[in-house]
Design a protein around this motif. Sequence first.
Motif: not given
Length: 87
Positions: A28-29, A34-37, A41-43, A62-65
């Motif tokens: 889930m995490k 992934i959803k946050i990334c 990226i769209e922003l 949050i893994n933003i790698r």
Amino acid sequence: MNTQDIRQLKKHMRIEMLHRRNQMDVTMKSEYDIKICNHLIELVRTNTFSNIHCYLPMNGEINIRPLIHDLLSENVLVLASYYRDWE
């Protein structure tokens, strides 16, 4: 609320959020990260940003790698703060 109260509240909130993230199911995490990334990226694309300042994730953040990787592959300048204990 004074400055000291706000600092204490922020500290408490950080601890609570870290605890909640660490309690999440790993799958889930990962999906959440992934959803946050994808949203970020769209922003960046929508606003045609040419440089971004970010953090390097640790301790369950949050893994933003994947975001960093995508931005670099699109020639976006990615900056991250670095702290070195000089002692």
